[in-house]
Design an enzyme around this catalytic site. Structure first.
Site, PDB file in Angstrom:
ATOM      1  N   TYR A  42      40.867  38.389  33.425  1.00 47.17           N
ATOM      2  CA  TYR A  42      42.016  37.704  34.311  1.00 47.17           C
ATOM      3  C   TYR A  42      41.556  37.198  35.697  1.00 47.17           C
ATOM      4  CZ  TYR A  42      42.079  41.496  37.973  1.00 47.17           C
ATOM      5  OH  TYR A  42      41.921  42.171  38.996  1.00 47.17           O
ATOM      6  N   LYS A  90      35.712  39.397  36.161  1.00 46.85           N
ATOM      7  CA  LYS A  90      36.799  40.178  36.517  1.00 46.85           C
ATOM      8  C   LYS A  90      37.594  40.580  35.105  1.00 46.85           C
ATOM      9  CE  LYS A  90      40.572  38.323  39.686  1.00 46.85           C
ATOM     10  NZ  LYS A  90      40.594  39.966  40.736  1.00 46.85           N
ATOM     11  N   LEU A 111      32.787  41.877  42.757  1.00 49.52           N
ATOM     12  CA  LEU A 111      33.406  40.611  42.352  1.00 49.52           C
ATOM     13  C   LEU A 111      33.164  39.342  43.472  1.00 49.52           C
ATOM     14  CD1 LEU A 111      35.481  39.487  40.040  1.00 49.52           C
ATOM     15  CD2 LEU A 111      37.123  39.638  42.087  1.00 49.52           C
TER      16      LEU A 111
HETATM   17  C1  LIG Z   1      37.538  44.666  42.881  1.00 48.90           C
HETATM   18  C2  LIG Z   1      37.936  43.202  43.582  1.00 48.90           C
HETATM   19  N1  LIG Z   1      37.029  42.884  44.677  1.00 48.90           N
HETATM   20  C3  LIG Z   1      37.264  41.882  45.528  1.00 48.90           C
HETATM   21  C4  LIG Z   1      38.561  41.077  44.886  1.00 48.90           C
HETATM   22  C5  LIG Z   1      38.888  39.929  45.763  1.00 48.90           C
HETATM   23  O1  LIG Z   1      38.654  38.645  45.399  1.00 48.90           O
HETATM   24  P1  LIG Z   1      39.586  37.473  45.743  1.00 48.90           P
HETATM   25  O2  LIG Z   1      39.084  37.146  47.061  1.00 48.90           O
HETATM   26  O3  LIG Z   1      38.898  36.402  44.891  1.00 48.90           O
HETATM   27  O4  LIG Z   1      40.839  37.436  45.541  1.00 48.90           O
HETATM   28  C6  LIG Z   1      39.440  41.617  44.205  1.00 48.90           C
HETATM   29  C7  LIG Z   1      40.650  40.657  43.911  1.00 48.90           C
HETATM   30  O5  LIG Z   1      41.670  41.059  43.146  1.00 48.90           O
HETATM   31  C8  LIG Z   1      39.111  42.762  43.509  1.00 48.90           C
HETATM   32  O6  LIG Z   1      39.998  43.133  42.317  1.00 48.90           O
END
Ligand SMILES: Cc1ncc(COP(=O)(O)O)c(C=O)c1O
Length: 286
Positions: free
Chosen positions: A31, A147, A203
């Site tokens: 996702y 993700k 991530l």
């Molecule tokens: C585990 C995790 N790390 C980091 C992020 C931050 O990612 P982003 O800045 O792309 O929203 C998210 C966002 O959903 C996340 O679920």
């Protein structure tokens, strides 16, 4: 409220997902979430690129091109009249009968795509005041760069923090801080900004990429280096970053104040730089 179901925009009530869908049975899917301000997407290309990259990493063949997806997302936003809010996109590997961990040729079973919108205004007060966090062991798998819709490890960690009265869980593996349950985590010590480098343990946050860019452009000292729980406890400032939270100060950890227990000057500066970047793309938001 309309949603995207495969390549069509339909009413949510029209969507039918098979109970043998591998997303439902195995959490076999990916996702992403992108935010819109003033009816315009912020960093749409980066989010769509990451969704396609997650798909590639699990050998899932996307049912449309990036441009087709962007077009669909824009149409959905307009049809639902979203000004400031989020669009969640989800793709699963489709129906798997008979039940089997292994999957067949990705060309034979079409994936199932859905996208939904939610109106989420910016919470300026929370971003000024900051949030509390608790440190929790990182029990997730070793491909946190994907993700994945399989979020049990994240859910359990955040729930643990919530039970103690915290907003977010800061995760660590053997004392090394990785990220938060739904955001990347940063600390500031002696005016140097630290965050865990990309790789399989975190991530690759889009907000993180943007913050690294604007911080470096502004001449701030940033190091993509892992740090320990002990470093974190001695930090001057700590914050979390995500699409929905932007740069969110963490003002207490495990019940103890971070620095002076209030948003610090470096985080405030980063928040301003981030909003500058949003305003360049989406118009005024403050
Ligand atoms: C585990 C995790 N790390 C980091 C992020 C931050 O990612 P982003 O800045 O792309 O929203 C998210 C966002 O959903 C996340 O679920």
């Amino acid at each position: 409220m309309k949603v995207i179901w495969n390549d069509k925009i339909v009413e949510r009530s029209e969507v039918k997902i098979d109970m043998e869908d591998r997303g439902y049975q195995f959490a076999d899917g990916i996702y992403d979430v992108v935010r819109a301000y003033n009816g315009k997407f912020f960093t749409l290309n980066e989010h769509v690129d990451r969704l396609f990259s997650s798909a590639e990493k699990i050998e899932l063949v996307m049912p449309f091109t990036k441009d087709e997806l962007k077009q669909l997302l824009s149409t959905l936003m307009k049809e639902n009249g979203i000004s400031t809010g989020n669009i969640y996109m989800q793709v699963t590997r489709g129906i798997g009968i008979p039940r089997n961990h292994t999957y067949t040729d990705p060309e034979l079973v079409p994936p199932v795509f859905t996208a939904t919108t939610t109106i989420v205004p910016r919470d300026q007060e929370k971003m000024d005041q900051g949030m509390s966090a608790f440190i929790v062991p990182d029990m997730r798998w070793l491909r946190c760069d994907i993700k994945s819709i399989s979020l049990l490890g994240n859910i359990m960690a955040k729930h643990e923090a919530h039970k103690k009265g915290g907003d977010e869980a800061i995760l660590h593996r053997d004392g090394i801080v990785t990220e938060c349950s739904s955001s990347n985590v940063w600390m500031i010590k002696d005016d140097t900004i630290y965050t865990h480098p990309d790789g399989n343990l975190v991530l690759p946050g889009i907000t993180k990429i943007m913050l690294l860019k604007v911080a470096r452009e502004a001449g701030m000292l940033v190091k993509e280096e892992a740090f320990t729980i002990e470093d974190l406890k001695k930090a001057d400032e700590v914050f979390a970053s995500s699409t929905t939270m932007e740069a969110m100060p963490i003002v207490s950890i495990d019940g103890n104040p971070v620095g002076h227990g209030q948003r610090g000057a470096v985080v405030e500066k980063l928040q301003q730089l981030y909003v500058d970047a949003v305003e360049k793309e989406c118009g005024q938001i403050r």
